[in-house]
Design a protein around this motif. Sequence first.
Motif, PDB file in Angstrom:
ATOM      1  N   GLY A 154       0.781  -1.237   0.000  1.00  0.00           N
ATOM      2  CA  GLY A 154       0.000   0.000   0.000  1.00  0.00           C
ATOM      3  C   GLY A 154       0.810   1.282   0.000  1.00  0.00           C
ATOM      4  N   ALA A 155       2.088   1.188  -0.411  1.00  0.00           N
ATOM      5  CA  ALA A 155       2.909   2.412  -0.394  1.00  0.00           C
ATOM      6  C   ALA A 155       2.498   3.351  -1.513  1.00  0.00           C
ATOM      7  CB  ALA A 155       4.383   2.061  -0.553  1.00  0.00           C
ATOM      8  N   HIS A 156       2.406   4.629  -1.175  1.00  0.00           N
ATOM      9  CA  HIS A 156       2.332   5.648  -2.218  1.00  0.00           C
ATOM     10  C   HIS A 156       3.760   6.127  -2.432  1.00  0.00           C
ATOM     11  CE1 HIS A 156       0.924   8.880  -4.738  1.00  0.00           C
ATOM     12  NE2 HIS A 156       1.919   9.572  -4.197  1.00  0.00           N
ATOM     13  N   MET A 157       4.274   5.856  -3.629  1.00  0.00           N
ATOM     14  CA  MET A 157       5.685   6.125  -3.881  1.00  0.00           C
ATOM     15  C   MET A 157       5.916   7.544  -4.381  1.00  0.00           C
ATOM     16  SD  MET A 157       7.685   3.622  -3.203  1.00  0.00           S
ATOM     17  CE  MET A 157       7.558   1.902  -2.684  1.00  0.00           C
ATOM     18  N   GLY A 158       6.962   8.167  -3.852  1.00  0.00           N
ATOM     19  CA  GLY A 158       7.423   9.448  -4.379  1.00  0.00           C
ATOM     20  C   GLY A 158       8.675   9.216  -5.206  1.00  0.00           C
ATOM     21  N   PHE A 159       9.135  10.263  -5.841  1.00  0.00           N
ATOM     22  CA  PHE A 159      10.262  10.128  -6.756  1.00  0.00           C
ATOM     23  C   PHE A 159      11.402  10.992  -6.260  1.00  0.00           C
ATOM     24  CE2 PHE A 159      12.433  11.175 -10.816  1.00  0.00           C
ATOM     25  CZ  PHE A 159      12.696   9.880 -11.234  1.00  0.00           C
ATOM     26  N   GLN A 160      12.577  10.388  -6.153  1.00  0.00           N
ATOM     27  CA  GLN A 160      13.725  11.166  -5.706  1.00  0.00           C
ATOM     28  C   GLN A 160      14.968  10.678  -6.412  1.00  0.00           C
ATOM     29  OE1 GLN A 160      15.153  10.643  -1.659  1.00  0.00           O
ATOM     30  NE2 GLN A 160      15.282  12.848  -1.430  1.00  0.00           N
ATOM     31  N   PHE A 161      15.506  11.513  -7.265  1.00  0.00           N
ATOM     32  CA  PHE A 161      16.766  11.241  -7.936  1.00  0.00           C
ATOM     33  C   PHE A 161      16.769   9.860  -8.594  1.00  0.00           C
ATOM     34  CE2 PHE A 161      21.496  11.238  -8.129  1.00  0.00           C
ATOM     35  CZ  PHE A 161      21.615  12.452  -8.777  1.00  0.00           C
ATOM     36  N   GLY A 162      15.666   9.553  -9.273  1.00  0.00           N
ATOM     37  CA  GLY A 162      15.569   8.277  -9.982  1.00  0.00           C
ATOM     38  C   GLY A 162      14.968   7.167  -9.141  1.00  0.00           C
ATOM     39  N   TRP A 163      14.938   7.332  -7.820  1.00  0.00           N
ATOM     40  CA  TRP A 163      14.420   6.291  -6.927  1.00  0.00           C
ATOM     41  C   TRP A 163      12.917   6.460  -6.717  1.00  0.00           C
ATOM     42  CZ3 TRP A 163      17.554   2.502  -4.928  1.00  0.00           C
ATOM     43  CH2 TRP A 163      18.923   2.741  -4.898  1.00  0.00           C
ATOM     44  N   GLU A 164      12.278   5.323  -6.455  1.00  0.00           N
ATOM     45  CA  GLU A 164      10.922   5.343  -5.894  1.00  0.00           C
ATOM     46  C   GLU A 164      11.079   5.125  -4.400  1.00  0.00           C
ATOM     47  OE1 GLU A 164       8.020   5.696  -7.702  1.00  0.00           O
ATOM     48  OE2 GLU A 164       9.290   6.013  -9.466  1.00  0.00           O
ATOM     49  N   HIS A 165      10.521   6.016  -3.622  1.00  0.00           N
ATOM     50  CA  HIS A 165      10.598   5.750  -2.180  1.00  0.00           C
ATOM     51  C   HIS A 165       9.263   6.097  -1.533  1.00  0.00           C
ATOM     52  CE1 HIS A 165      11.575   9.866  -0.403  1.00  0.00           C
ATOM     53  NE2 HIS A 165      11.256  10.047  -1.637  1.00  0.00           N
ATOM     54  N   PRO A 166       8.915   5.384  -0.452  1.00  0.00           N
ATOM     55  CA  PRO A 166       7.562   5.508   0.091  1.00  0.00           C
ATOM     56  C   PRO A 166       7.327   6.856   0.763  1.00  0.00           C
ATOM     57  CG  PRO A 166       8.892   4.085   1.492  1.00  0.00           C
ATOM     58  CD  PRO A 166       9.743   4.422   0.298  1.00  0.00           C
ATOM     59  N   TYR A 167       6.252   7.538   0.335  1.00  0.00           N
ATOM     60  CA  TYR A 167       5.831   8.766   1.016  1.00  0.00           C
ATOM     61  C   TYR A 167       4.901   8.424   2.177  1.00  0.00           C
ATOM     62  CZ  TYR A 167       7.554  12.232  -2.424  1.00  0.00           C
ATOM     63  OH  TYR A 167       8.321  13.049  -3.207  1.00  0.00           O
ATOM     64  N   TRP A 168       3.934   7.563   1.886  1.00  0.00           N
ATOM     65  CA  TRP A 168       2.973   7.174   2.921  1.00  0.00           C
ATOM     66  C   TRP A 168       2.298   5.868   2.493  1.00  0.00           C
ATOM     67  CZ3 TRP A 168      -2.257   7.214   1.312  1.00  0.00           C
ATOM     68  CH2 TRP A 168      -2.529   7.908   0.121  1.00  0.00           C
ATOM     69  N   PHE A 169       1.632   5.231   3.440  1.00  0.00           N
ATOM     70  CA  PHE A 169       1.001   3.928   3.167  1.00  0.00           C
ATOM     71  C   PHE A 169      -0.504   4.028   3.392  1.00  0.00           C
ATOM     72  CE2 PHE A 169       5.364   2.933   3.803  1.00  0.00           C
ATOM     73  CZ  PHE A 169       5.618   1.773   3.087  1.00  0.00           C
ATOM     74  N   ALA A 170      -1.258   3.445   2.460  1.00  0.00           N
ATOM     75  CA  ALA A 170      -2.715   3.399   2.625  1.00  0.00           C
ATOM     76  C   ALA A 170      -3.067   2.440   3.753  1.00  0.00           C
ATOM     77  CB  ALA A 170      -3.354   2.943   1.324  1.00  0.00           C
ATOM     78  N   ALA A 171      -4.208   2.692   4.408  1.00  0.00           N
ATOM     79  CA  ALA A 171      -4.684   1.763   5.433  1.00  0.00           C
ATOM     80  C   ALA A 171      -5.068   0.458   4.754  1.00  0.00           C
ATOM     81  CB  ALA A 171      -5.903   2.360   6.137  1.00  0.00           C
ATOM     82  N   ALA A 172      -5.061  -0.643   5.509  1.00  0.00           N
ATOM     83  CA  ALA A 172      -5.394  -1.944   4.931  1.00  0.00           C
ATOM     84  C   ALA A 172      -6.708  -1.849   4.156  1.00  0.00           C
ATOM     85  CB  ALA A 172      -5.500  -2.975   6.049  1.00  0.00           C
ATOM     86  N   GLY A 173      -6.703  -2.320   2.924  1.00  0.00           N
ATOM     87  CA  GLY A 173      -7.923  -2.277   2.113  1.00  0.00           C
ATOM     88  C   GLY A 173      -8.143  -0.966   1.391  1.00  0.00           C
ATOM     89  N   GLY A 174      -7.381   0.069   1.751  1.00  0.00           N
ATOM     90  CA  GLY A 174      -7.545   1.378   1.110  1.00  0.00           C
ATOM     91  C   GLY A 174      -6.615   1.536  -0.084  1.00  0.00           C
TER      92      GLY A 174
END
Length: 844
Positions: A521-541
Amino acid sequence: MIRECGRQGRAICQVVGERRQASLHCRRLNTASSALCSPSDDCLPDGAHTVIIGGGAVGCSIAYHLAKLGQEGVILLERSELTSGSTWHAAGLTALYHPTPNLKSLHYYSINLYSQLSRETGQEVSFHQPGSIRLATSPDRVDEFRFQMSRQGHKDAPQKLMTPEEIQEMCPILNTDIVLAGLFNPGDGHIDPYSLTQALATGARRNGAQLRVRAEVTGLQRRPQGGWDVHTKEGRVIRTLNVVNAAGFWAREVGSMAGLDLPLVPVEHQYIVTAPIPDVKRLKREIPVLRHLDGSFYLRQEREDCLVVGPYESPDTMKIREDWLTRGVPPGEGKSVSHRPHIWGVRGVTPIIRTDVTDGDSVHSAALEPEGFGKELFPSDVEKLSPHLDAAMELVPSLKTASVKSVVCGPITYTPDALPMVGPTLLPNMWLAVGFSYGIVHAGCFGRFLAEWLLTGEPPCEVIEVDPLRYGSWTDLPFTLAKVRESYGLNTAVTYPKEERFAGRPTRRVSGVYETLVQRGAHMGFQFGWEHPYWFAAAGGAADYCPSFYRTNWHEAVKREWELVMNNIGVIDLSPSAKFILSGADSFKFLQYVTANVIPPSEDVTRCRTVISHCLTSSGKVHSELTVTSLGEGRYLLVSGGSSELHDLRWLEDHARQGGYHVTLSNVTDSMGCLGVAGPRSAQLLDSLCEPGHFENFPFLSARKIVLGGVLVTALRISYTGELGWELYCDQQNLLKLYNRLMEAGQEHGAGDFGSYAMNVLRMEKGFRMWGSDMNKDTSLLEAGLGRFVKLNKGDFVGRTAVLQEKRQGLQRHLVTLAVNTDNVDPMGDESVHCAGKVGEMLE
Ligand SMILES: Cc1cc2nc3c(=O)[nH]c(=O)nc-3n(C[C@H](O)[C@H](O)[C@H](O)COP(=O)(O)OP(=O)(O)OC[C@H]3O[C@@H](n4cnc5c(N)ncnc54)[C@H](O)[C@@H]3O)c2cc1C
C-alpha cells in the motif's frame, strides 16, 4: 586592428585543475590579455581562461558577466552568427513570476538588468514592461494564486490578486465573463531577444571578451595537465582552463564531444502573430502580458495594433524532434546573415513571415522544408493549436475576425523537468548552461549565476534545482522523452503543493523492497531516480494521489504512521540516501578539512563511531550534510541526502583533487540498501534477530557490523525520527530478506511501515534540520541553530574563517520553530510569516 598573436605557446593559466584557485589566480595576476587576439583578428587565439560555446542569449550573457566581473581571457565561439539558435525567434516574454522560491529572486535580477542594458551599452533592447496577469478560470486556479500570494510577502517582487473588474479595466479587449481572478505581476513584459543578445555581446566586448562568429567547435579534449583543448572546424586548437557549453539545441552534441550524455530534447513550439486588429489599435496603453492557464496559452500585444498568441499543446499533441536525438541536429544551410536572420517556410497559413516579430522591419516569405537548422524554422501546424485558439477567441473576441500574419515554429530545448542545467559537471572545468526552455528571461540571471560560480568556485546562491547533477545515469532516453512530454504538455497545469508527476516512472533505480512496499500500500514518491515511500494506505484502502491546496487524503495516513513510530516500531526504506565509501591514507585528514565537526579516527574496527558533519562553503553556508561513520582501517561510510548524491560527490571529489589528498571515493548508493527501524520497541525487535543484548546496549552514535536475521548489516545507532532507532545498511540484494525478517519478527512488537512524510513530521517535532530547506547554500549553520556542529578549535577547515567572522558580527537571521494551529490546510514551506510589521519566511 591586429594585435600581436605571437606568444601562443602557453595557456593563460597554468592549468592545475583547481577550479577556484586557478580562476582567481588568473584574475589577480592579470596574465590573460596580452597574448590574446582581438575579435577582428583572422586567427583564433590559442589560450583562454574560459571558452563559451554558443552565441545565443545565454552564451552572450555568460561572456558579458564574466567580462564585467573582471575576468580576462574570455572567448565565445559561435558556429554561425550570434542568436542563430532558438534566441532569434523567441517571443521574448520575461516574467518575474516563478512557483519555486529560489528562482523568483533570479528572475528579479534579469528584469533589473534588462531595464538598464540599453543605457549601459547603447543598444536598444525594446524592453516593454506592461506587467503580466495570470488568469484563473477555475476555482482550483484561484486557490493556486492564493497559495502563491501567501509565499510572496518576503520577496522583492510584489504581486497582486485582481478581481475580474480590475482586469477588465487594464485589458478592455478581454471577455472577463470567464475570468474568476488574476495574479498581477508589475514589471513583467517582453523584450526583443535579438537586440538583448546584441546588447549583452556589446557589453561583453567592451569589457574585454572576444566573441568569434563562424567558429564552430568540433571537438573537446581534456588535457592531462588540466583544462581543455577546444578544436574548431578550421582546425585550430584553443587551450583553455574552462569550457562552458551554451550551445542551445546543439548542446547534446557538444556535450558528447566531452563524453557527456545530456538529457536534452528539442520540442517544437509555435506562436501566431496576428495582422492589425482595430480593437487593439484603439487601446490607450499596452495591455499586460496575459497567461490563460486553463486555455494553455500566452498572449501579448505586438506593436500598437497586433497580438501574439503562443499555445502549449497537450502531451498528446505536442511534437518532439526525436529524429534530432537519434541523427543529430541537421547541418545549417550556412548562408551568411549580415543583419537579421530570416525565417524559412511556413505552410498552411498566409505566408507572410517577418524577420523579427518585435520590430517587424522587413518581410520574407518562403515555402520550403528546412534543409538544416540554424536560422530556419519548422513548417507550422496551426491545426493542432485549434483548442487553444478557440480559448483565445473566447477570451479576446476580436481575435475571431483577425487574420494571421505569421506563425513562428521553432525548437525549444527541454530537460525532463523543464528547468535548465547550469553549473559544473563531474568533469573538472567542464560547465553547462543548457536546456533553457525560458532562455530569454533566464539568460541574464543564469549568466551572472554561472559567471560567479565559475570565478569563485561556489554558486552565489542556492538554486540546486538547476544543478546539472540532478540527473544521473538513470536518466536514460525513454525516461527523458516521457518526462519532457509531461513537462511541456503540463506547462500550464495547476501546480499543487507537494506536486507529483508520474511519467517515466519507475526508472531502473528501485530498491530491493520496492515491489513489496507497493503491494503493502505504499504511495511512492520520486527522488533522484528512486521510488521511495511517502505514505502507506490503510489496509484495504488505496494510496491514490489526490493533491489539494487544503488538507490532503494522506493526512490521516501520516498521523497513523507517526503514532506507529511514537508508540511501537516503524520500518522505512532509506535506500535512496547517497552513500559513499571513503578510503585511503588521508581519509581522516581529508574529512577533518572538508567538514566542520570533529571526525572520529578510523583505525579500530571494534570502535566505530558516527558523527554528523557539514561541508561548508568558504562563505560559511551549508553545502552538504554528511553522516560520517568510521568503519576501521581508515575507511568511512558517508551518507547524505538522496537528491544531493552527485552534488555532494562532486564537491568531495573536487576538494580531494584540489588538496592533493590520497583518498578514494566509491559511490555505493545503488549497491548498498538501507532500512530505518525506529520506535521505543525497536531494540527489542532487533535483539530478537541476533544475539540478545546487542541492541539494548548500543550507545547513541556508535556503529557495529552484525548478522541480523541471516543478513550482514552495518548498524548505526541513529535515527532521523528523533526516536530510539537504527539505520541498517546491507547489500541491496539482501534488503528484501532483511525487511521480511524484520516484519515477521516485528509482528509481535506491533511493527509496521512508515514513509518519508511521517519521517518529516517526526524530525520537525524533534527540531532536526533538513538540508535543502532549513539550511543550504544561502544559510549558515549558525543561522540554522547548529553551532554545536562547528568545532572551531580543531584546526583549519573549509568555511572556518567565515564562521569566525559571522560569530564576530552577530546573526541577522535565526531559524525558529513555529506551531501553526489549523484544521483544514497545512503549511507547505516558503510561506511568508507576518509578525509586528516584519516578514519572515517559512522553510518547511
Ligand atoms: C517559438 C519560441 C518562442 C519562445 N519564446 C520564449 C519567451 O517568450 N521567453 C523565453 O524566455 N524563452 C522563449 N523561448 C525559448 C528561448 O528561445 C530559448 O530558451 C533561448 O533562446 C535559448 O538560448 P540559448 O543561448 O541557450 O540557445 P540558442 O539561442 O539556441 O543559442 C545557441 C547557439 O550555439 C551555437 N552553437 C551550437 N553549436 C555550436 C558549436 N559546435 N560551436 C559553436 N557554436 C555553436 C548556435 O549556432 C547558437 O547560436 C522560445 C523559444 C521558441 C522556439
